[in-house]
Design an enzyme around this catalytic site. Sequence first.
Site, short mmCIF file in Angstrom:
data_model
loop_
_atom_site.label_atom_id
_atom_site.label_comp_id
_atom_site.label_asym_id
_atom_site.label_seq_id
_atom_site.Cartn_x
_atom_site.Cartn_y
_atom_site.Cartn_z
N HIS A 179 -0.29 12.89 -2.80
CA HIS A 179 0.06 11.57 -3.33
C HIS A 179 -1.17 10.75 -3.68
O HIS A 179 -1.09 9.77 -4.41
CB HIS A 179 0.87 10.80 -2.29
CG HIS A 179 0.04 10.29 -1.15
ND1 HIS A 179 -0.51 11.12 -0.20
CD2 HIS A 179 -0.38 9.03 -0.83
CE1 HIS A 179 -1.21 10.40 0.65
NE2 HIS A 179 -1.15 9.13 0.31
N ASP A 180 -2.34 11.15 -3.15
CA ASP A 180 -3.54 10.32 -3.24
C ASP A 180 -4.41 10.74 -4.42
O ASP A 180 -4.16 11.74 -5.09
CB ASP A 180 -4.32 10.44 -1.93
CG ASP A 180 -4.90 9.10 -1.47
OD1 ASP A 180 -5.01 8.19 -2.31
OD2 ASP A 180 -5.21 8.98 -0.28
N HIS B 219 -3.47 0.61 11.63
CA HIS B 219 -3.12 -0.77 11.31
C HIS B 219 -1.61 -0.95 11.20
O HIS B 219 -0.86 0.02 11.10
CB HIS B 219 -3.77 -1.20 9.98
CG HIS B 219 -3.57 -0.20 8.88
ND1 HIS B 219 -4.50 0.75 8.55
CD2 HIS B 219 -2.53 0.00 8.03
CE1 HIS B 219 -4.07 1.50 7.55
NE2 HIS B 219 -2.86 1.07 7.22
N ASP C 108 0.83 -1.20 0.00
CA ASP C 108 0.00 0.00 0.00
C ASP C 108 0.86 1.25 0.00
O ASP C 108 0.62 2.20 0.75
CB ASP C 108 -0.96 0.00 1.20
CG ASP C 108 -2.03 1.09 1.11
OD1 ASP C 108 -2.33 1.53 -0.02
OD2 ASP C 108 -2.55 1.50 2.16
N ASP D 79 -1.86 8.94 10.16
CA ASP D 79 -2.54 8.35 9.01
C ASP D 79 -3.71 7.47 9.44
O ASP D 79 -3.61 6.73 10.43
CB ASP D 79 -1.54 7.51 8.20
CG ASP D 79 -2.15 6.96 6.93
OD1 ASP D 79 -2.32 7.73 5.99
OD2 ASP D 79 -2.51 5.76 6.91
N ARG E 158 2.25 12.92 10.87
CA ARG E 158 1.01 12.80 10.10
C ARG E 158 0.30 11.53 10.57
O ARG E 158 0.77 10.42 10.31
CB ARG E 158 1.31 12.72 8.60
CG ARG E 158 0.08 12.52 7.72
CD ARG E 158 0.53 12.41 6.27
NE ARG E 158 -0.55 12.17 5.34
CZ ARG E 158 -1.03 10.97 5.00
NH1 ARG E 158 -0.52 9.87 5.55
NH2 ARG E 158 -2.00 10.85 4.13
N GLU F 81 -4.61 13.07 9.40
CA GLU F 81 -4.96 12.66 8.04
C GLU F 81 -6.41 12.17 8.10
O GLU F 81 -6.69 10.98 8.17
CB GLU F 81 -4.02 11.55 7.54
CG GLU F 81 -4.14 11.25 6.06
CD GLU F 81 -5.10 10.11 5.73
OE1 GLU F 81 -5.62 10.06 4.60
OE2 GLU F 81 -5.31 9.26 6.62
#
Length: 620
Positions: free
Chosen positions: A384-385, A173, A130, A273, A271, A315
């Site tokens: 980036h997304d 995660h 990912d 996430d 950050r 985020e």
Amino acid sequence: MQHPAAPSPYDSLPPLRREVFEARLERWLPDLEDALRPLYVDPGAVARRLVDLAARAYASRTDDLHRLDLERSLAPDWFQRPEMVGYAAYADRFAGTLAGVAERTPYLADLGVRYLHLMPLLTPRPAPNDGGYAVADFRSVRPDLGTTDDLRALTRRLRQDGISLCLDLVLNHVAREHPWAEKARAGDPTYRDYFLVYPDRTMPDAFEQTLPEVFPDFAPGSFSWDDDLDGWVWTTFNDYQWDVNWANPDVLCEFADVILDLANHGVEVFRLDAIAFTWKRMGTSCQNQPEVHALTQALRTVARIACPAAVFKAEAIVGPQDLLAYLGQREHWGKVSDLAYHNSLMVQIWSMLASQDARLAARALQQLPPAPSTTAWITYARCHDDIGWAIGDDDAAAVGLSGFEHRRFLSDFYAGEFPGSWARGLVFQENPATGDRRISGSLASLAGLEAGDPGSVDRILLAHAVVLGFGGLPVIWMGDELGLLNDPDWAADPEHAPDNRWAHRPQMPWPLPPDEHGIQEGVRRLVTARAALPHLHASVPAQVLDPRDPGVLLVARRHPLGAMLGAYNVTPGPRHVPLDVLRELGLDPESVVDHVSGSTPVLHDDAVQLAPYACVWLTA
């Protein structure tokens, strides 16, 4: 006041340094206890564990970082100042290694960058991972990028140039290969409780009645069977990314220790996430739960005790009604994340450019309450997304649009499928059931440069101007300052082929190409102008005005030194701003200055005249 006894690391500290820690503990312990109370059965015991971790980290913090803590304590608005401009990149795509990034620091400093966000660089599982967000070890750096010593060297070099390093910390995660997961798979009950594991489908099926799918194309569902666990483990994103169980205080303590360790390596911004997903509750989307903000307050408070130079960035790509809570509301006001992404602004920039209309953007941006004055929005045009079209149905209806139809229009337009579209994006994660289609692509390709559209350069600079002129902390995505196009070879790497977001993650082309279109010069001019405008301090709220001309976005900022008006023409034709808008802000039209051009604006027919895709930043 009573607080947990200071542990043994104090014994080796000079008396003054011990006093500093005790003073911080006196100040922040009540906030820590308040945060833990709704989370755990024995909040006092958890507080004592966290204070012990903070004390050990404080005792091992280097002198230069203690000095930075002092500087930041005296200037807590450091990240809100108008000279703060950010840059985001993958370390390997920007400069190969962490040492390579250090060598390229002069380029960033010359651009005016004061904040560098390097995308995931902690050790991930083997591909697929990912994009690095499946972390297998929070304590080490990807071997191809360097070592933790290289990380320390990089942060030292960046600090010398006044640049703060931001790193991703994935809270929701870990990778299936992470040591916690390996111990759980080996049968250790302590570590099995670090995750959410169910023996059959009863509970997963019940939860999935209300859970949205994040990756419906290639990772449907939110639970995965694992033979080693002999159970269904919660996997919101991919089957190799195991959600951790934040209801277990051991997980909170583990992550607090990780944050403190990275802060002692010189990381200044974390950050957080996937923060919105961290707390689970039956019958909900398991996003934006109240406990998320209590957890953030606990982590931030531990950092305030041990390493107050560090700040947190949420985020949280969530709806406007949920977003402000990540910067603090009610009991969490000013106590959670210091920074949060202004996703709505990014979406509305692209909506305005496609529709040539600012009315929906003005309506949507007006609905977001002002952020706490001690925080800042991260403003950005690309990252980036992918882009998800977060257009609210109520906002669309208020300006006479169908939310569903407008979202479909934007997807078609930026995929280059709408008649007359100049955009060259790629559809990402289409969901036939909902009609949701997200879009990948670089700023320049989405703005028409790849298609050779004559208005593309002006659109690129206008998007940067909106981001830089909105206040907050603007962040430039790597290569956007150069006008880099979609990478035509993005799918050549088998690891990237299933994910077209790699189209807008190209390699930085060193040596840099000539500034053929004037984009580099234009971006630098905007960054320089911004740094000289105290009106753009993040503590000053942006006030989006009702449009007078439907093609012009108007943003006012009321600073003690006087007002500032930003006006942005989102159309390919000339537009205007009536002079009464300036007068209502206390600005004399005859004496205002435009800080974008460095000159007086063009006045005609009792209005400020705007060329196609032009903008002005007007002050007295």
